[in-house]
Structure formats: structure tokens, C-alpha cells
Scaffold this motif. Structure first.
Motif, PDB file in Angstrom:
ATOM      1  N   LEU A   2     -24.279 -38.395 -28.858  1.00  0.00           N
ATOM      2  CA  LEU A   2     -24.659 -38.142 -27.466  1.00  0.00           C
ATOM      3  C   LEU A   2     -23.709 -38.847 -26.495  1.00  0.00           C
ATOM      4  O   LEU A   2     -23.380 -38.307 -25.431  1.00  0.00           O
TER       5      LEU A   2
ATOM      6  N   ASP B 294     -20.761 -36.724 -26.234  1.00  0.00           N
ATOM      7  CA  ASP B 294     -21.026 -35.500 -25.470  1.00  0.00           C
ATOM      8  C   ASP B 294     -21.120 -35.753 -23.969  1.00  0.00           C
ATOM      9  O   ASP B 294     -20.624 -34.958 -23.169  1.00  0.00           O
ATOM     10  N   TYR B 295     -21.766 -36.859 -23.581  1.00  0.00           N
ATOM     11  CA  TYR B 295     -22.149 -37.022 -22.187  1.00  0.00           C
ATOM     12  C   TYR B 295     -21.490 -38.194 -21.453  1.00  0.00           C
ATOM     13  O   TYR B 295     -21.589 -38.270 -20.236  1.00  0.00           O
TER      14      TYR B 295
ATOM     15  N   LYS C  57     -26.186 -42.558 -17.526  1.00  0.00           N
ATOM     16  CA  LYS C  57     -26.095 -41.751 -18.745  1.00  0.00           C
ATOM     17  C   LYS C  57     -26.583 -42.546 -19.955  1.00  0.00           C
ATOM     18  O   LYS C  57     -27.238 -41.995 -20.853  1.00  0.00           O
TER      19      LYS C  57
ATOM     20  N   ASP D 162     -30.270 -42.497 -19.884  1.00  0.00           N
ATOM     21  CA  ASP D 162     -30.749 -41.162 -20.249  1.00  0.00           C
ATOM     22  C   ASP D 162     -30.724 -40.963 -21.759  1.00  0.00           C
ATOM     23  O   ASP D 162     -31.656 -40.398 -22.345  1.00  0.00           O
TER      24      ASP D 162
ATOM     25  N   GLN E 278     -33.766 -40.293 -24.244  1.00  0.00           N
ATOM     26  CA  GLN E 278     -33.775 -39.094 -25.086  1.00  0.00           C
ATOM     27  C   GLN E 278     -34.055 -39.435 -26.540  1.00  0.00           C
ATOM     28  O   GLN E 278     -34.716 -38.676 -27.262  1.00  0.00           O
TER      29      GLN E 278
ATOM     30  N   ASN F 292     -25.070 -27.017 -14.045  1.00  0.00           N
ATOM     31  CA  ASN F 292     -25.975 -27.665 -14.995  1.00  0.00           C
ATOM     32  C   ASN F 292     -25.153 -28.330 -16.095  1.00  0.00           C
ATOM     33  O   ASN F 292     -24.528 -27.660 -16.908  1.00  0.00           O
ATOM     34  N   ASP F 293     -25.190 -29.654 -16.126  1.00  0.00           N
ATOM     35  CA  ASP F 293     -24.390 -30.404 -17.097  1.00  0.00           C
ATOM     36  C   ASP F 293     -24.804 -30.094 -18.526  1.00  0.00           C
ATOM     37  O   ASP F 293     -23.962 -30.011 -19.421  1.00  0.00           O
ATOM     38  N   SER F 294     -26.096 -29.889 -18.749  1.00  0.00           N
ATOM     39  CA  SER F 294     -26.576 -29.583 -20.089  1.00  0.00           C
ATOM     40  C   SER F 294     -26.039 -28.241 -20.573  1.00  0.00           C
ATOM     41  O   SER F 294     -25.617 -28.101 -21.731  1.00  0.00           O
ATOM     42  N   ASP F 295     -26.018 -27.240 -19.693  1.00  0.00           N
ATOM     43  CA  ASP F 295     -25.480 -25.926 -20.054  1.00  0.00           C
ATOM     44  C   ASP F 295     -23.981 -26.017 -20.342  1.00  0.00           C
ATOM     45  O   ASP F 295     -23.467 -25.362 -21.266  1.00  0.00           O
TER      46      ASP F 295
ATOM     47  N   HIS G   1     -22.370 -28.550 -21.549  1.00  0.00           N
ATOM     48  CA  HIS G   1     -22.167 -29.166 -22.860  1.00  0.00           C
ATOM     49  C   HIS G   1     -22.583 -28.232 -24.000  1.00  0.00           C
ATOM     50  O   HIS G   1     -22.042 -28.330 -25.102  1.00  0.00           O
ATOM     51  N   LYS G   2     -23.512 -27.316 -23.736  1.00  0.00           N
ATOM     52  CA  LYS G   2     -23.842 -26.303 -24.743  1.00  0.00           C
ATOM     53  C   LYS G   2     -22.628 -25.420 -25.025  1.00  0.00           C
ATOM     54  O   LYS G   2     -22.344 -25.071 -26.172  1.00  0.00           O
TER      55      LYS G   2
END
Length: 380
Positions: free
Chosen positions: A28, A31-32, A74, A77, A81, A360-363, A365-366
Motif C-alpha cells: 500500500l 501504491d499510495y 496517507k 489512511d 485500512q 479519484n485517486d483510488s480509480d 491506482h486501479k
């Protein structure tokens, strides 16, 4: 271009599957927060400051473009998570994951609750031992000594033991690919994605030029007469740009991202040219294509027509507002036919119709994850 800084983090866990906790946290963070460059061995040590189960601890080195304020958010977060339940009174207790920012380049930071270098790190052998393993010669900006010297002078007498456990370091796009080409229909977001990847990974960007084409206004006035010179001029310009830019790697940029590929010319020519002219155009294209470097992965962003129309209206380019759904459908069919027939490219199709990777940061990273995990054996 974002400034990339080297940061060192300490990770610890003493609940549940401790190895899985550490590996998930590392993934993670990669990724972030920033690319994980180094991971220390896993060390076992007793709980520190309270009576509890033994901890597994590691230190990692990352390169990140985040500022300290965003980085600590982050970190929190990621802890949340993974199930971290913070003690409201601030005391020590068992925890599934604990992530501390130890060093942020050579900066000294006092911002709200964030203090860097970490004020307790020089007192903790379970921090200094793994940190010394990966960064022995880094200078502590307050102590003005190397981490190795700091460890040698540490008064902590607690027991720490190196285990045989090895965590897996995540790889980044930069390590897996040299050249990524991103394509898609009008309004699919290919330029936005290329810009975001280029910015985040310090890549050399090859973006399609939108300079005025002398044949374009003539084409709009008389499509039948000027379609061929228009498409030939676009082909020549794209060929010239790709051969020049792909041949001249920047000194510190061995990773290239483009928002188009030369086959774009062929797809649009199929739509605008009559059969005889297209056949001639294809002969010229095939000659040029032999000289173009092939991308390591060809990413096609699929968006349904309704979403494309919505995106086109949202970005508000006047010359695009009269584009009809039928025209977008023709382009999509052209790309679809090309993708099915062109076996020489490693083509990855990503359906982004329900994603907003710009906002959208999550999108985002997808999408990155799909590109990174693509193995070249088919579409995801």
C-alpha cells in the motif's frame, strides 16, 4: 515536474498474521505514498514501552513526491485500512500495524503532530538496526552522525533478532516498462492519464501535437477533396515526432509515456478515406511503421459512447462539440478491429467507463495496477 525525495519509514506489527501485515503495508505504501526502493530484513523484538506480544519490525526506503503533510495523512489512511485502532490517550498497546516516518531527506520538520526526524528513533534499537541495514551512511540531520554511528551509541539494551523472513519488494512501472503508449477514443482520457503517469514517475512525455494543420479547415469545408492530404500530413507529423522523441531519451528519463501511437493515423484514415486512397495511404503507412519503436505495452482506454460524449462536453473544446455518437462509434469499431488483428503489440484493454482516474485517486491506482500486473497474454 514533481520533486522526488528519499524517505525512510519504520513498520511494526505484533497482532494477527504479522508477515502479511507488513507485506500489505509495504504494498500500500508503494501504491499510495512512493516507490519502495529497499526493504530491510524482518527483525523480532519484545514490545517496547508496554507489556505485549513480540513485534516484527522492518525499515524501508521510498522515493516519493508527496510533501510531509500529505505523506503523514496517507500513512494514517493505510494504518486505518489495515485495521489499526489507535489508542485515544496516546499510550502504547498491541497493534496490527504501526508506520512511522523516520527521515524525510535531510529535512527537520515540526508540523502539528509530525516531527521528523522521529524524536524517539535514536533511542530504539528495533528502529536503528533495520535502518542501519539499508542506510548505514545516511546522516541524521540533528545528531549530525551516520545511522551506523547512532546505532553504535544507542543505549537501548533490548533484545532484537534478525529472522530469515524476506518480504517482497513491489516493482514499479519504471522498472517493468521502458515505453508505454496510451490510446483511446476521443474523450477517453488518454492524455490526462499520460500526464498523471508522467508526472508521478518522472517520465518523458510524448504528447500528440495540436498545432494548426493547414489542411484541417479545408477538410471541414470539403472533406472529400482534402481528406487524403489531411491524413498524410497527420501521419508525417506523428511519424516525425515519434521517431525523434523516442530516439532521444533524456539523460535522467529512461521511461517514456505517450498519449497516442502511430496506428491512430491508420484508424482515422479508414474512416475518412475512400478505398483507393486508403490503399495508397496504407502502403505509405507500412513503410513508416517499420521505423517506429514498439511500446512495451499498448494501453487502450475503453469508454462507452455516452460517457465519451459527457467527457467531450465537460472539457468544452468548441471544435469538438458537434461530434456525433455515430462518429465515435466508427472510431471505436476501427480500434476494435485493429486490436483484434494486430498481434504484434502487447495490448491491454482497460474499461474505464465507470472510473474517474483524473479526480479519484483510488480509480487512478486501479488503472496503474492493471498496467503493472499485465503479463502480455491477453486483455484485462
Amino acid at each position: 515536474m514533481k520533486i522526488v525525495r528519499t524517505t525512510y519509514l519504520s513498520l511494526g506489527t505484533n497482532l494477527g498474521d504479522k508477515i502479511q501485515n507488513l507485506q500489505q503495508a509495504v504494498n500500500l505504501i508503494n501504491d499510495y505514498i512512493g516507490h519502495v526502493q529497499r526493504i530491510s530484513s524482518v527483525y523480532s523484538s519484545p514490545s517496547w514501552g508496554f507489556e505485549g506480544k513480540d513485534f516484527y519490525n522492518i525499515c524501508i526506503e521510498i522515493s516519493s513526491s508527496l510533501n510531509p503533510e500529505k505523506m503523514i495523512q496517507k500513512v494514517l489512511d493505510i494504518e486505518h485500512q489495515l485495521g489499526r485502532d489507535r489508542n485515544p490517550d496516546g499510550g502504547y498497546k498491541d497493534r496490527i500495524i504501526d508506520i512511522d516516518i523516520l527521515l524525510f531527506d535531510d529535512e527537520i520538520i515540526f508540523y502539528n503532530d509530525l516531527k521528523v526526524p522521529h524524536p524517539e528513533m535514536l533511542k530504539r534499537k528495533f528502529v536503528l538496526v533495520p535502518l542501519t541495514e539499508i542506510a548505514p551512511n545516511i546522516i541524521h540531520p540533528i545528531a549530525k552522525k551516520t545511522i551506523l554511528i547512532c546505532l553504535q551509541q544507542c543505549l537501548d539494551s533490548g533484545h532484537i533478532e534478525k529472522t530469515e523472513i524476506k518480504l517482497k519488494r513491489p516493482i514499479s512501472l519504471v522498472e517493468k516498462y521502458n515505453y508505454i503508449a496510451i490510446e483511446g477514443n476521443i474523450g477517453s482520457g488518454k492524455t490526462s492519464l499520460a500526464n498523471k503517469i508522467g508526472d508521478d514517475f518522472n517520465a518523458k512525455l510524448v504528447l500528440e501535437r495540436f498545432a494548426d494543420n493547414p489542411f484541417l479547415p479545408k477538410f471541414y469545408a470539403d472533406e472529400e477533396r482534402y481528406a487524403f492530404p489531411l491524413e498524410m500530413s497527420f501521419l508525417a507529423d506523428r511519424y516525425h515526432q515519434l521517431t525523434d522523441d523516442l530516439a532521444q531519451f533524456d539523460l535522467f528519463k529512461n521511461f517514456i509515456v505517450s498519449d497516442y501511437y502511430i496506428f491512430k493515423s491508420l484508424i482515422f484514415a479508414q474512416i475518412t478515406l475512400p478505398k483507393e486512397e486508403y490503399n495508397l495511404y496504407r502502403k505509405m503507412f507500412d513503410i513508416m511503421y517499420k521505423e517506429i519503436s514498439k511500446p512495451d505495452v499498448y494501453v487502450f482506454l475503453y469508454q462507452n459512447t455516452d460517457r465519451l460524449i459527457e467527457n467531450i462536453k465537460k472539457r468544452g473544446r468548441e471544435y469538438e462539440q458537434n461530434i456525433q455518437p455515430e462518429y465515435l462509434d466508427k472510431i471505436h469499431k476501427g480500434y476494435s478491429s485493429f486490436i483484434k488483428s494486430e498481434k504484434a503489440l502487447n495490448t491491454l484493454v482497460i474499461d474505464v467507463s465507470e472510473l474517474d482516474f483524473v479526480s479519484n485517486d483510488s480509480d487512478y491506482h486501479k488503472v496503474l495496477k492493471q498496467i503493472l500486473e499485465y503479463n502480455g497474454n491477453g486483455h484485462q
